[in-house]
Scaffold this active site. Structure first.
Site, PDB file in Angstrom:
ATOM      1  CE  LYS A 121     -12.947  63.510  39.654  1.00 48.17           C
ATOM      2  NZ  LYS A 121     -12.399  64.011  38.401  1.00 48.17           N
ATOM      3  CE  LYS A 203     -20.810  54.745  33.829  1.00 45.88           C
ATOM      4  NZ  LYS A 203     -20.740  56.207  33.803  1.00 45.88           N
ATOM      5  CE  LYS A 206      -9.443  55.115  34.459  1.00 49.10           C
ATOM      6  NZ  LYS A 206     -10.113  55.988  35.237  1.00 49.10           N
TER       7      LYS A 206
END
Ligand code: TRP
Length: 338
Positions: A121, A203, A206
């Protein structure tokens, strides 16, 4: 097992939380959320919308508020039953932030630096590597330890955080004596792993740039159909599980997850039929699965009074429960009782 044996055996406590990210995909539903619903019968489940965790990345206030409410209503629509399982909004229960601060002081800089999610991140949000992003795992540890959870259902991406939670709890217990239950990961039977419809080696996510790669639980039926019709397959044109057939394997997996049919049953059913027919059938089966969820979601999201009453009641319950653990930990550290 006889009824009395069942009553005597205390159910184990399960805690889990999901961030209010805006879109809940078919992958989230079949992989995690649906299992949360099933677990309610066999365990004492406590669930939360992890809205404190969500501000480690910048949120637009209006969208954020709506995302929290939408996530809450959608989880109810999926079958989380707050009469059985307290289901609250994390920021409504102040013990979480309080214990998180305390646990921060028992968590090492080095441990947090090794978290792969932090590393990922901070690369993705290089302009906002805030301290919250860094100490995210101690808040997650607080969530879990406050309820003395036995088991935590999590995806593989959160395993390292749970491992750290266990280390923090063991360290604290080692210093002060038994305070926190050491939680175990709950590895479900088969939480279906749903892959991207466009690149079935990845995978379903979104955050995929290609919107045809994922299906949201709240997508319109015609959008869902369109996405399935466009799903990537192979050139063999036989509906069966096989090597090099990632797309078809994924579609069979989805079909099996939503209908309860086995892979073999599906292969037999579609023997001699083309991929076009199969993709349409999978799309229709998914639409039938999400239709009642969408209807309930619309009821809940338009019933603000019910929503408010429900999350308040769960928050009160969670506060009472978690306060006991927080008080115990604070007393051990040496704080003066209120
Ligand atoms: N970090 C988790 C995620 O992003 C969400 C979460 C917050 C959580 N607190 C938790 C999961 C406690 C399990 C237990 O998926």
């Amino acid at each position: 097992m006889s009824d009395t044996a069942e009553i005597k055996e205390k159910k184990k406590v399960i805690f889990s939380a999901i961030q209010p990210s805006g879109t809940i995909t078919l992958g989230n539903y079949l992989g995690a959320l649906r299992n949360w619903v099933k677990l309610q019968d066999d365990y004492n489940c406590i669930y939360a919308v992890a809205d404190l965790h969500a501000i480690t990345v910048r949120q637009d206030p209006k969208a954020f508020r709506q995302n929290i409410l939408n996530a809450y209503a959608l989880f109810l629509a999926c079958g989380i039953d707050p009469e059985k399982s307290p289901f609250f909004i994390q920021s409504h229960v102040h013990t979480h932030a309080e214990l998180a601060w305390i646990l921060n002081c028992y968590t090492q800089f080095g441990e947090l630096s090794r978290m792969t999610q932090f590393k990922d991140k901070s690369q993705k949000h290089a302009d906002n590597i805030n301290a919250g992003l860094f100490t995210y795992p101690s808040l997650m540890a607080a969530d879990i330890l406050l309820y003395q959870a036995d088991l935590v259902p999590i995806g593989i991406d959160q395993k390292q955080h749970l491992e750290l939670t266990r280390n923090i709890a063991e360290r604290f217990n080692g210093i002060y004596g038994n305070t926190f239950k050491i939680p175990e990961p709950y590895i479900g039977k088969v939480g279906a792993k749903v892959m991207s419809l466009q690149d079935p080696t990845k995978k379903m996510s979104k955050s995929d740039e290609n919107v045809n790669a994922w299906v949201a639980i709240l997508d319109n039926p015609d959008v869902i159909m369109k996405k399935f019709k466009r799903a990537v397959t192979d050139s063999e044109a036989v509906v069966r599980v096989g090597e090099g057939k990632d797309g078809i394997n994924n579609l069979i997996g989805i079909m099996s997850a939503v209908t309860g049919k086995t892979e073999d049953e599906i292969a037999v059913e579609f023997e001699g039929k083309g991929y076009g027919d199969f993709k349409t059938a999978v799309g229709e089966a998914v639409v039938e699965t999400v239709r009642p969820i969408q209807e309930k979601f619309n009821d809940y999201i338009n019933n603000k009074d019910y929503l408010t009453e429900t999350y308040r009641k769960s928050a009160e319950f969670a506060l009472r429960l978690s306060q006991r653990t927080l008080d115990k930990a604070m007393k051990k550290i040496g704080y003066v009782a209120r």
